[in-house]
Motif scaffolding. Structure first.
Motif, short mmCIF file in Angstrom:
data_model
loop_
_atom_site.label_atom_id
_atom_site.label_comp_id
_atom_site.label_asym_id
_atom_site.label_seq_id
_atom_site.Cartn_x
_atom_site.Cartn_y
_atom_site.Cartn_z
N MET A 1 8.82 0.59 -25.23
CA MET A 1 10.15 1.18 -25.36
C MET A 1 10.39 2.19 -24.24
N LYS A 2 11.48 2.02 -23.51
CA LYS A 2 11.81 2.90 -22.41
C LYS A 2 13.16 3.58 -22.66
N ASN A 3 13.34 4.74 -22.04
CA ASN A 3 14.63 5.43 -22.10
C ASN A 3 15.47 4.99 -20.91
N ILE A 4 16.65 4.46 -21.20
CA ILE A 4 17.52 3.86 -20.18
C ILE A 4 18.87 4.56 -20.17
N ILE A 5 19.40 4.86 -18.99
CA ILE A 5 20.77 5.35 -18.85
C ILE A 5 21.57 4.30 -18.09
N ILE A 6 22.72 3.94 -18.63
CA ILE A 6 23.61 2.97 -17.98
C ILE A 6 25.01 3.56 -17.93
N THR A 7 25.65 3.49 -16.78
CA THR A 7 27.04 3.94 -16.66
C THR A 7 27.99 2.74 -16.64
N GLY A 8 29.24 3.02 -16.94
CA GLY A 8 30.25 1.95 -16.93
C GLY A 8 30.02 0.93 -18.01
N THR A 9 29.92 1.40 -19.25
CA THR A 9 29.49 0.52 -20.35
C THR A 9 30.61 0.09 -21.29
N SER A 10 31.84 0.38 -20.95
CA SER A 10 32.93 0.03 -21.87
C SER A 10 33.35 -1.43 -21.79
N ARG A 11 32.94 -2.11 -20.72
CA ARG A 11 33.32 -3.51 -20.56
C ARG A 11 32.39 -4.18 -19.56
N GLY A 12 32.55 -5.50 -19.44
CA GLY A 12 31.86 -6.25 -18.40
C GLY A 12 30.35 -6.21 -18.47
N ILE A 13 29.74 -6.13 -17.30
CA ILE A 13 28.28 -6.19 -17.17
C ILE A 13 27.61 -5.02 -17.88
N GLY A 14 28.15 -3.82 -17.74
CA GLY A 14 27.55 -2.65 -18.38
C GLY A 14 27.53 -2.78 -19.89
N PHE A 15 28.62 -3.26 -20.46
CA PHE A 15 28.73 -3.47 -21.90
C PHE A 15 27.65 -4.44 -22.38
N GLU A 16 27.48 -5.54 -21.65
CA GLU A 16 26.48 -6.54 -22.03
C GLU A 16 25.06 -6.02 -21.86
N MET A 17 24.82 -5.19 -20.84
CA MET A 17 23.48 -4.64 -20.63
C MET A 17 23.05 -3.76 -21.79
N VAL A 18 23.96 -2.96 -22.30
CA VAL A 18 23.61 -2.09 -23.43
C VAL A 18 23.12 -2.93 -24.60
N LYS A 19 23.82 -3.99 -24.90
CA LYS A 19 23.43 -4.85 -26.02
C LYS A 19 22.05 -5.47 -25.78
N LEU A 20 21.81 -5.92 -24.56
CA LEU A 20 20.53 -6.58 -24.24
C LEU A 20 19.36 -5.60 -24.32
N PHE A 21 19.53 -4.41 -23.76
CA PHE A 21 18.46 -3.41 -23.81
C PHE A 21 18.18 -3.00 -25.26
N SER A 22 19.23 -2.87 -26.05
CA SER A 22 19.06 -2.51 -27.46
C SER A 22 18.28 -3.59 -28.20
N GLU A 23 18.66 -4.84 -27.98
CA GLU A 23 17.97 -5.96 -28.63
C GLU A 23 16.50 -6.02 -28.24
N ALA A 24 16.20 -5.57 -27.02
CA ALA A 24 14.82 -5.58 -26.54
C ALA A 24 14.02 -4.37 -27.03
N GLY A 25 14.69 -3.46 -27.77
CA GLY A 25 13.97 -2.34 -28.38
C GLY A 25 13.94 -1.06 -27.58
N HIS A 26 14.75 -0.97 -26.54
CA HIS A 26 14.76 0.24 -25.71
C HIS A 26 15.79 1.25 -26.20
N ASN A 27 15.58 2.53 -25.84
CA ASN A 27 16.55 3.57 -26.11
C ASN A 27 17.57 3.60 -24.99
N VAL A 28 18.85 3.57 -25.32
CA VAL A 28 19.90 3.50 -24.30
C VAL A 28 20.89 4.64 -24.47
N LEU A 29 21.18 5.31 -23.35
CA LEU A 29 22.28 6.25 -23.29
C LEU A 29 23.39 5.57 -22.51
N ALA A 30 24.47 5.22 -23.19
CA ALA A 30 25.58 4.50 -22.58
C ALA A 30 26.68 5.48 -22.21
#
Length: 226
Positions: free
Chosen positions: A1-30
């Protein structure tokens, strides 16, 4: 489990990345100016914050949050972007500056804030565009956007050199066409061969392992023009 920060998460690629990292068990700051799309998903291990990368006061608030929240950051993905699609003669100075405030200056401020929380094995992944690659095909109307994306490419190379002894690693991905809302704004009616989810998966995989093989490199992730 890693701590991840992603910007631009309201739509598009950023939005999808948040879901994928979450499903993989990582902590995400969107981080996004509109946190609702992510908040509404109620994803496990995800914190969605309203955040304007171009607002220096919010950068300061983020630093305070990291001190009490994540404490360490393994991966920072600078995905937020601002598009201006106008003929050069019609772009106002304010619009040109706004593009650079989000795509360059905001990214630089965010990295300065997050770097103290990253270790040598950390990875900063900056999302650029094929339009920012020297010698690539250029398109009318994208002078502000593509030139700002070229700036972030050079900045990534410089930071990799500056931090090569202490880490983290810095790489930049210059994306070609992906079926997102921003693509539709830049090239109305054009149909990209890749979905936002497919590109999000590719970026996630690279962010988790790419720093073992690359530092200060530009990865041109494109199968079409544009």
């Amino acid at each position: 489990m890693k701590n991840i920060i992603i910007t631009g998460t309201s739509r598009g690629i950023g939005f999808e990345m948040v879901k994928l990292f979450s499903e993989a068990g990582h902590n995400v700051l969107a981080l996004s100016r509109n946190s609702k799309p992510i908040s509404d998903l109620k994803l496990k291990n995800v914190t969605a914050l309203e955040f304007d990368i171009a607002d220096e006061s919010e950068i300061v608030k983020l630093s305070a949050f990291l001190q009490t929240g994540m404490k360490t950051v393994a991966i920072l993905i600078n995905n937020a972007g601002y598009l201006v699609n106008k003929p050069f003669a019609e772009i106002s100075a304010e619009e040109f500056k706004k593009c650079y405030d989000v795509n360059v200056f905001g990214v630089a401020s965010l990295m300065r804030t997050v770097l103290p929380f990253m270790k040598k094995e950390g990875h900063v992944v900056n999302i650029s565009s094929m339009g920012g690659i020297q010698g690539s095909v250029k398109f009318p109307g994208l002078s502000a956007y593509s030139s700002s994306k070229g700036a972030i490419i050079t900045l990534t190379e410089l930071l990799a050199e500056e931090y090569k002894e202490t880490g983290p690693s810095f790489n930049v991905m210059a994306l070609g066409s992906v079926q997102t809302e921003m693509l539709e704004e830049a090239f109305p009616g054009f149909k990209a061969p890749l979905s936002a989810t497919e590109m999000a998966q590719y970026i996630m995989n690279f962010s988790l392992t790419g720093n073992k093989f690359y530092n200060g490199k530009i990865l041109q992730v494109s199968s079409t023009t544009p």
